[in-house]
Design an enzyme around this catalytic site. Structure first.
Site, PDB file in Angstrom:
ATOM      1  CE1 TYR A  17      -4.010   2.088   0.701  1.00 55.38           C
ATOM      2  CE2 TYR A  17      -2.678   3.113   2.410  1.00 55.38           C
ATOM      3  CZ  TYR A  17      -3.810   3.103   1.626  1.00 55.38           C
ATOM      4  OH  TYR A  17      -4.752   4.107   1.756  1.00 55.38           O
TER       5      TYR A  17
ATOM      6  CB  VAL B 262      -8.801   1.581  14.855  1.00 54.21           C
ATOM      7  CG1 VAL B 262      -8.775   3.079  14.521  1.00 54.21           C
ATOM      8  CG2 VAL B 262      -8.840   1.366  16.347  1.00 54.21           C
TER       9      VAL B 262
HETATM   10  P1  NAD Z   1     -12.677   1.629   0.486  1.00 53.91           P
HETATM   11  O1  NAD Z   1     -11.944   0.344   0.574  1.00 53.91           O
HETATM   12  O2  NAD Z   1     -13.960   1.764   1.222  1.00 53.91           O
HETATM   13  O3  NAD Z   1     -12.973   2.015  -1.021  1.00 53.91           O
HETATM   14  C1  NAD Z   1     -12.098   1.690  -2.068  1.00 53.91           C
HETATM   15  C2  NAD Z   1     -12.933   1.398  -3.313  1.00 53.91           C
HETATM   16  O4  NAD Z   1     -12.037   1.064  -4.389  1.00 53.91           O
HETATM   17  C3  NAD Z   1     -13.882   0.199  -3.137  1.00 53.91           C
HETATM   18  O5  NAD Z   1     -15.146   0.517  -3.639  1.00 53.91           O
HETATM   19  C4  NAD Z   1     -13.211  -0.906  -3.943  1.00 53.91           C
HETATM   20  O6  NAD Z   1     -14.120  -1.863  -4.405  1.00 53.91           O
HETATM   21  C5  NAD Z   1     -12.546  -0.101  -5.039  1.00 53.91           C
HETATM   22  N1  NAD Z   1     -11.411  -0.785  -5.674  1.00 53.91           N
HETATM   23  C6  NAD Z   1     -10.360  -1.387  -5.043  1.00 53.91           C
HETATM   24  N2  NAD Z   1      -9.531  -1.892  -5.961  1.00 53.91           N
HETATM   25  C7  NAD Z   1     -10.047  -1.606  -7.182  1.00 53.91           C
HETATM   26  C8  NAD Z   1      -9.648  -1.863  -8.513  1.00 53.91           C
HETATM   27  N3  NAD Z   1      -8.525  -2.521  -8.794  1.00 53.91           N
HETATM   28  N4  NAD Z   1     -10.442  -1.422  -9.530  1.00 53.91           N
HETATM   29  C9  NAD Z   1     -11.593  -0.756  -9.266  1.00 53.91           C
HETATM   30  N5  NAD Z   1     -12.018  -0.480  -8.030  1.00 53.91           N
HETATM   31  C10 NAD Z   1     -11.252  -0.904  -7.001  1.00 53.91           C
HETATM   32  O7  NAD Z   1     -11.644   2.750   0.941  1.00 53.91           O
HETATM   33  P2  NAD Z   1     -11.897   4.284   1.280  1.00 53.91           P
HETATM   34  O8  NAD Z   1     -11.690   4.472   2.721  1.00 53.91           O
HETATM   35  O9  NAD Z   1     -13.156   4.751   0.657  1.00 53.91           O
HETATM   36  O10 NAD Z   1     -10.647   4.937   0.536  1.00 53.91           O
HETATM   37  C11 NAD Z   1     -10.790   5.548  -0.738  1.00 53.91           C
HETATM   38  C12 NAD Z   1      -9.430   6.030  -1.217  1.00 53.91           C
HETATM   39  O11 NAD Z   1      -8.884   6.965  -0.282  1.00 53.91           O
HETATM   40  C13 NAD Z   1      -8.399   4.908  -1.348  1.00 53.91           C
HETATM   41  O12 NAD Z   1      -7.601   5.156  -2.503  1.00 53.91           O
HETATM   42  C14 NAD Z   1      -7.560   5.053  -0.114  1.00 53.91           C
HETATM   43  O13 NAD Z   1      -6.235   4.591  -0.313  1.00 53.91           O
HETATM   44  C15 NAD Z   1      -7.606   6.555   0.125  1.00 53.91           C
HETATM   45  N6  NAD Z   1      -7.397   6.860   1.559  1.00 53.91           N
HETATM   46  C16 NAD Z   1      -8.400   6.620   2.454  1.00 53.91           C
HETATM   47  C17 NAD Z   1      -8.190   6.854   3.807  1.00 53.91           C
HETATM   48  C18 NAD Z   1      -9.264   6.624   4.830  1.00 53.91           C
HETATM   49  O14 NAD Z   1      -8.985   6.757   6.035  1.00 53.91           O
HETATM   50  N7  NAD Z   1     -10.482   6.305   4.455  1.00 53.91           N
HETATM   51  C19 NAD Z   1      -6.953   7.345   4.238  1.00 53.91           C
HETATM   52  C20 NAD Z   1      -5.946   7.548   3.295  1.00 53.91           C
HETATM   53  C21 NAD Z   1      -6.189   7.318   1.953  1.00 53.91           C
HETATM   54  N1  UDP Z   2      -6.004  -0.898  15.761  1.00 56.84           N
HETATM   55  C1  UDP Z   2      -6.371  -1.393  16.982  1.00 56.84           C
HETATM   56  N2  UDP Z   2      -7.421  -2.267  17.027  1.00 56.84           N
HETATM   57  C2  UDP Z   2      -8.119  -2.644  15.921  1.00 56.84           C
HETATM   58  C3  UDP Z   2      -7.743  -2.119  14.674  1.00 56.84           C
HETATM   59  C4  UDP Z   2      -6.670  -1.247  14.626  1.00 56.84           C
HETATM   60  O1  UDP Z   2      -5.789  -1.067  18.024  1.00 56.84           O
HETATM   61  O2  UDP Z   2      -9.065  -3.430  16.064  1.00 56.84           O
HETATM   62  C5  UDP Z   2      -4.896   0.071  15.711  1.00 56.84           C
HETATM   63  C6  UDP Z   2      -3.837  -0.208  14.659  1.00 56.84           C
HETATM   64  O3  UDP Z   2      -2.855  -1.079  15.192  1.00 56.84           O
HETATM   65  C7  UDP Z   2      -3.301   1.191  14.387  1.00 56.84           C
HETATM   66  C8  UDP Z   2      -4.524   2.083  14.581  1.00 56.84           C
HETATM   67  O4  UDP Z   2      -5.453   1.321  15.347  1.00 56.84           O
HETATM   68  O5  UDP Z   2      -2.322   1.534  15.332  1.00 56.84           O
HETATM   69  C9  UDP Z   2      -5.184   2.509  13.296  1.00 56.84           C
HETATM   70  O6  UDP Z   2      -5.398   1.345  12.529  1.00 56.84           O
HETATM   71  P1  UDP Z   2      -6.258   1.350  11.187  1.00 56.84           P
HETATM   72  O7  UDP Z   2      -6.228  -0.038  10.656  1.00 56.84           O
HETATM   73  O8  UDP Z   2      -7.576   1.980  11.424  1.00 56.84           O
HETATM   74  O9  UDP Z   2      -5.493   2.352  10.207  1.00 56.84           O
HETATM   75  P2  UDP Z   2      -3.948   2.648   9.901  1.00 56.84           P
HETATM   76  O10 UDP Z   2      -3.768   4.059  10.310  1.00 56.84           O
HETATM   77  O11 UDP Z   2      -3.067   1.741  10.694  1.00 56.84           O
HETATM   78  O12 UDP Z   2      -3.818   2.412   8.448  1.00 56.84           O
END
Ligand code: NAD
Ligand code: UDP
Length: 310
Positions: free
Chosen positions: A144, A186
């Site tokens: 990732y 989490v």
């Molecule tokens: P999510 O997993 O809920 O959504 C991701 C979506 O992408 C899903 O609908 C999944 O089916 C689709 N997908 C995955 N692989 C695919 C592929 N190869 N082709 C087409 N579709 C595909 O995640 P999210 O929380 O909604 O995150 C959305 C974006 O934001 C992601 O790129 C993620 O890396 C980024 N992001 C999210 C967070 C967060 O905390 N939510 C933090 C940092 C970055």
């Molecule tokens: N974590 C936790 N319990 C859970 C899931 C996650 O204590 O059931 C912790 C994890 O080890 C990390 C933080 O919560 O330190 C955030 O994890 P998450 O998977 O939400 O996102 P990350 O920021 O690690 O991608």
């Protein structure tokens, strides 16, 4: 405008699409439903401005004529991105390249959903955009982290080489309604466990921190960044309110009125010890800052999980 959202059936994507449709834009959602759901997009199915294409972006991004592409496709939860690490890397790198090719062909502007994970286990705290990060290239999170770092590289090279207009959002931990009960992150884990009066699974000693942004705040930031007239370089989007996992567990137990206790489990490999965005750049360039503190955003999120896990 005509706007493509890859990953639009996921958690953040479905909120973004809702906002774009309510502003009157045409939206094409491209998603392979790996972590997204039909249910998330079914809510838009009666809207003539909305269309859905079931497609893996690492294979192909259809070259629809569109004005903007939000490239969100990629599993975001460590549980799901580590389940198929090679697919995660392909989605981030080849998928982003396919989306950039589409932008090159159609003249669309592309916003890449990057992540705070590009900072790895950060040695600078809070993290400004100028920090280059501390990432293990061969660990279980690398598919990732390095995938998203490669995607950023591709964006800036497509801009330099092909003149594609790009924007890069470095998204910090975001939460809210429409997260899935089995998402594995989490906030969803703790709420689901608290609602079932099961022990909350705290990894490590729970002193590690994260900064949690409510999803509508994030969506506003993404739209502002996309529509900024020039590429300001990567921009952190997150809420600087920083909490340890122990603090989060205590707050969730109190807000759900749960009788849950806390169960300490081993800390996963390479789990970042701290994480907090420096949002000075977003504030000064986009006039953006989050408005919803964790104590407020947890309320509708808890209600969402009550309705889905009932
Ligand atoms: P999510 O997993 O809920 O959504 C991701 C979506 O992408 C899903 O609908 C999944 O089916 C689709 N997908 C995955 N692989 C695919 C592929 N190869 N082709 C087409 N579709 C595909 O995640 P999210 O929380 O909604 O995150 C959305 C974006 O934001 C992601 O790129 C993620 O890396 C980024 N992001 C999210 C967070 C967060 O905390 N939510 C933090 C940092 C970055
Ligand atoms: N974590 C936790 N319990 C859970 C899931 C996650 O204590 O059931 C912790 C994890 O080890 C990390 C933080 O919560 O330190 C955030 O994890 P998450 O998977 O939400 O996102 P990350 O920021 O690690 O991608």
């Amino acid at each position: 405008m005509k706007i493509m959202v890859t990953g639009g059936a996921g958690f953040v994507g479905s909120h973004l699409i809702e906002q774009l449709l309510s502003s009157g834009h045409d939206v094409i959602c491209v998603d392979n439903l790996y972590t997204g759901t039909q249910h998330n997009v079914a809510r838009f199915s009666g809207n003539p401005l909305f269309s859905f294409i079931h497609q893996d972006i690492s294979v192909l991004v259809p070259a629809f004529n569109c004005d903007q592409i939000y490239n969100l496709a990629c599993p975001a939860s460590p549980v799901h991105y580590q389940a198929n690490p090679i697919d995660t890397f392909k989605t981030s790198v080849i998928g982003t390249m396919n989306a950039l090719e589409c932008a090159k062909l159609t003249g669309a502007r592309l916003l890449q959903a990057s992540t705070s994970e590009i900072y790895g286990d950060p040695l600078i705290h809070p993290q400004p955009e100028s920090y280059w990060g501390n990432v293990n290239t061969i660990g279980i999170r690398s598919c990732y982290d390095e995938g998203k770092r490669g995607a950023e590289t591709l964006c800036f090279d497509y801009e330099r080489v092909h003149g594609v207009a790009v924007r890069v959002a470095r998204i910090f931990n975001t939460y809210g309604p429409r997260m899935l009960p089995n998402d594995g992150r989490v906030v969803s884990n703790f709420i689901v466990q608290a609602l079932q009066n099961h022990p909350l699974t705290v990894y490590g000693d729970g002193s590690q921190t994260r900064s949690f942004c409510y999803v509508t705040d994030l969506v506003n930031g993404l739209i502002r960044l996309m529509n900024h007239p020039t590429n300001p370089g990567p921009v952190n989007l997150g809420n600087p309110g920083e909490f340890s996992m122990n603090e989060l567990a205590t707050q969730v137990i109190a807000m759900t009125g749960s009788s849950s206790t806390v169960q300490f489990l081993p800390l996963p490999q390479d789990d970042p010890k701290v994480r907090c965005p420096d949002i000075t750049k977003a504030q000064s360039i986009l006039g953006w800052a989050p408005s919803i503190p964790l104590s407020e955003g947890l309320l509708p999120t808890i209600e969402w999980f009550k309705s889905t896990t009932r």
